[in-house]
Design an enzyme around this catalytic site. Sequence first.
Site, PDB file in Angstrom:
ATOM      1  N   HIS A 285     -88.408   4.828 -26.991  1.00  0.00           N
ATOM      2  CA  HIS A 285     -89.882   4.806 -27.047  1.00  0.00           C
ATOM      3  C   HIS A 285     -90.279   5.021 -28.521  1.00  0.00           C
ATOM      4  CE1 HIS A 285     -93.909   4.786 -25.812  1.00  0.00           C
ATOM      5  NE2 HIS A 285     -93.976   5.849 -25.038  1.00  0.00           N
TER       6      HIS A 285
ATOM      7  N   GLN B 147     -93.880   6.032 -29.705  1.00  0.00           N
ATOM      8  CA  GLN B 147     -94.162   7.432 -29.374  1.00  0.00           C
ATOM      9  C   GLN B 147     -93.575   8.355 -30.449  1.00  0.00           C
ATOM     10  OE1 GLN B 147     -95.744   8.893 -26.425  1.00  0.00           O
ATOM     11  NE2 GLN B 147     -95.684  10.608 -27.845  1.00  0.00           N
TER      12      GLN B 147
ATOM     13  N   CYS C 224     -95.136  14.015 -24.577  1.00  0.00           N
ATOM     14  CA  CYS C 224     -95.621  12.644 -24.784  1.00  0.00           C
ATOM     15  C   CYS C 224     -96.725  12.293 -23.792  1.00  0.00           C
ATOM     16  CB  CYS C 224     -94.468  11.664 -24.663  1.00  0.00           C
ATOM     17  SG  CYS C 224     -93.653  11.741 -23.052  1.00  0.00           S
TER      18      CYS C 224
ATOM     19  N   ARG D 183    -101.313   8.366 -31.292  1.00  0.00           N
ATOM     20  CA  ARG D 183    -100.809   7.072 -30.813  1.00  0.00           C
ATOM     21  C   ARG D 183    -101.665   5.923 -31.353  1.00  0.00           C
ATOM     22  NH1 ARG D 183     -97.665   6.713 -26.382  1.00  0.00           N
ATOM     23  NH2 ARG D 183     -97.228   4.734 -27.402  1.00  0.00           N
TER      24      ARG D 183
ATOM     25  N   ASP E 112     -90.666  16.360 -21.592  1.00  0.00           N
ATOM     26  CA  ASP E 112     -91.164  15.132 -20.961  1.00  0.00           C
ATOM     27  C   ASP E 112     -90.827  15.240 -19.470  1.00  0.00           C
ATOM     28  OD1 ASP E 112     -92.030  12.545 -20.386  1.00  0.00           O
ATOM     29  OD2 ASP E 112     -90.245  11.559 -21.187  1.00  0.00           O
TER      30      ASP E 112
ATOM     31  N   ARG F  89     -93.668  -3.344 -22.801  1.00  0.00           N
ATOM     32  CA  ARG F  89     -93.183  -2.159 -22.073  1.00  0.00           C
ATOM     33  C   ARG F  89     -92.423  -2.685 -20.874  1.00  0.00           C
ATOM     34  NH1 ARG F  89     -96.126   3.390 -20.399  1.00  0.00           N
ATOM     35  NH2 ARG F  89     -95.686   3.657 -22.599  1.00  0.00           N
TER      36      ARG F  89
END
Length: 311
Positions: free
Chosen positions: A136, A139, A271, A299, A231, A109
């Site tokens: 992402h 995700q 998310c 996830r 988001d 990340r």
Amino acid sequence: MKKDLTCISDLAKKEIIAIVKRAFEFKAKSDCGIRHENLLNGKFVAMIFEKPSLRTKVAFELAAAYLGGIPIFLTSSQILASGGGEHGRESIPDIARNLERFVDLVLARVYSHDTIKILAKTLKKPVINALCDKHHPTQALADLMAITRHKKSLKNLKVAFIGDGNNVATSLMQICATVGINFAIASPKGYEIPIVEQTVGAEMAKKSGVSLHFLKSPKDAAKNADVIYTDTFISMGQENEKAKRLRDFKGYCVDSKLLKFAKPDAIFMHCLPAHRGEEVTNEVMDCQNSIVFDQAECRMHIAKSLLTFYL
Ligand code: CP
Ligand code: NVA
């Protein structure tokens, strides 16, 4: 399958479907209390995190542990990943050359997508993007799993994203385009999904015969949608733009009034982390059709699936 998962376009449609299918198998086992399986046989997973995380960190650490792998969590303050040269301990390629000798997979990340590209290019081992400024992908795979879980079929579905054309929106748009889900996004001027990513999405959408709409009006995007997604307006690394962004995103908060433009059985997705009162109201976050915590759970099933595919 390509060696790395840097963005959704690294995956073919049939690979995406296989990853999600295996994640559902892990979920079915987990629901019966079977969480541990020694599929990774002691393989080492380095997790480089330059930014904070709850879901991605916990999902991948647990996934590795449940499957008999060994996660090693490395924060920026430990290795100063992007701070190579003058300010950091060592360069990204040198970090990669070291990890190559120790571990079997690198999950990263990072602030810049270029860091992911350098890691992927330098390491012969798989590299999975756990979020960067542009994408992402892990995700988006969990998002697809959550949509599949809550909708009878993916056919003729419409996903509407309200807000910033950011990393999450880009990966969601590209996974929808690849698997054949119509997608619309409403963003204020200057916050659209980058044109280059729109073009990649448009090619995928053409192949699967679905539409992509890049709009300004949240109401237009939400019209007849099966999924409403949002988001944060302020992604990690943009904290100093907070005041301007909150001004520019006025009118983009997902509230009950906006949900009324969608289909009556539309689900709400995020998310997470959510900023209640900014991009979404408490009422929507906590409504019956909000599936945000199911989505978060996905996830981990996706993390298990990805680790088995890439290792
Ligand atoms: N959605 C997501 O990636 O959450 P974290 O930032 O907590 O990992
Ligand atoms: N767009 C957000 C997603 C967090 C999971 C960010 O990059 O901070």
